[in-house]
Design a protein around this motif. Structure first.
Motif, PDB file in Angstrom:
ATOM      1  N   UNK A   1       0.996  -1.231  -0.042  1.00  9.29           N
ATOM      2  CA  UNK A   1       0.051   0.134  -0.069  1.00  9.29           C
ATOM      3  C   UNK A   1       0.864   1.229  -0.016  1.00  9.29           C
ATOM      4  N   UNK A   2       2.030   1.061   0.226  1.00 10.67           N
ATOM      5  CA  UNK A   2       3.160   2.433   0.150  1.00 10.67           C
ATOM      6  C   UNK A   2       3.132   2.846  -1.193  1.00 10.67           C
ATOM      7  N   UNK A   3       3.632   4.112  -1.226  1.00  3.96           N
ATOM      8  CA  UNK A   3       3.703   4.854  -2.623  1.00  3.96           C
ATOM      9  C   UNK A   3       4.983   3.952  -3.206  1.00  3.96           C
ATOM     10  N   UNK A   4       5.957   3.549  -2.830  1.00  5.57           N
ATOM     11  CA  UNK A   4       7.207   3.200  -3.276  1.00  5.57           C
ATOM     12  C   UNK A   4       6.817   1.675  -3.371  1.00  5.57           C
ATOM     13  N   UNK A   5       6.798   0.876  -4.563  1.00  8.37           N
ATOM     14  CA  UNK A   5       6.364  -0.399  -4.635  1.00  8.37           C
ATOM     15  C   UNK A   5       7.257  -1.316  -4.706  1.00  8.37           C
TER      16      UNK A   5
END
Length: 281
Positions: A232-236
């Motif tokens: 769910x974090x912006x950095x995948x």
């Protein structure tokens, strides 16, 4: 009087950020107007070491147990009345006294607010982290409750110390490690994706390989929640790196127990919908 004290504490939550006690105020005698002064003086006198030895060896423990209630009654504006007593109890020779305080330090932090907590409770908390396991378990059980009250920069300092909870006085104390796994699940909400990947991931993998199955089962849940949080974090890239490491470390493990761990983690990830099915595949 109690009602007015509770009203004061619950309705002046920003006091801790808007004011601080000056050195002059800190040096004030332990006088307040919430309860009869003689009653407070009697309570404070019970922490006198010589008195404790002659009257009752358990009296310091009872004082420690009652201290959060006394602090709540007096209100944070009168914390200067209790500060010395609290520090005396926190350094008591009896581990049962320190253990009692360790189990309630998170409650006291709520009463005192963030500024007093940072100045007066954090040093005591740090001391408990290095204490006997009987004391450490008190802060461990409420680690999330305490850390969430701290500012982010202060909270991040404890990332470096979480690894130390894997080491106990008695290696058979598996409940200690199980509690650590439970707390780490809660701590995921307090830290960034990078912090989770850099600091919490190695601990989680270590717990997944624990000798005790109860610890491992909680750890599978920890890893699945970690996958969900990182996805769910912006950095995948973090979640991809984590999944690759799961495959490398467990799926391709030369021991059957490691490969079994991989299956159980996959099961938990699937059951809890931590990933879209295409990503899971």
């Amino acid at each position: 009087t109690m009602d007015s004290t509770l009203h004061y504490i619950h309705n002046d939550s920003d006091l801790s950020t808007n004011s601080s006690f000056s050195p002059e105020e800190e040096r004030k005698s332990k006088v307040q107007d919430v309860v009869p002064q003689a009653l407070l003086d009697q309570y404070l006198s019970m922490t006198d070491p010589s008195r404790a030895q002659t009257v009752d060896t358990e009296i310091a423990k009872h004082c420690a147990y009652s201290l959060p209630g006394v602090a709540l009654t007096l209100g944070r504006q009168n914390w200067h009345c209790l500060k010395d007593t609290y520090e005396t109890l926190a350094s008591d020779m009896q581990w049962k006294v320190r253990r009692t305080l360790a189990f309630s330090i998170h409650e006291l932090a709520v009463i005192l607010g963030d500024q007093l907590t940072a100045g007066d409770l954090v040093p005591v908390f740090n001391g408990f982290l290095k204490d006997l396991d009987e004391v450490r378990i008190g802060v461990l059980k409420h680690l999330h409750d305490f850390l969430k009250l701290l500012h982010l920069d202060k909270r991040r300092e404890y990332l470096y110390q979480l690894q130390e909870f894997l080491v106990t006085d008695n290696s058979r104390n598996w409940r200690f490690r199980a509690e650590l796994a439970e707390q780490l699940i809660l701590l995921l909400d307090l830290y960034s994706a990078r912090d989770i990947y850099d600091y919490l991931r190695p601990i989680a993998f270590s717990l997944c390989a624990d000798k005790v199955s109860s610890v491992r089962w909680i750890s599978y849940k920890l890893v699945s929640e970690m996958v969900k949080k990182l996805y769910m974090a912006s950095t995948s890239t973090f979640v991809v790196d984590l999944m690759n490491e799961l495959v490398e470390k467990f799926c391709r493990c030369h021991k059957w127990s490691g490969r079994q761990t991989f299956v159980f983690i996959c099961q938990t990830i699937s059951e809890d919908d931590c990933l879209p099915m295409d990503q899971f595949a």
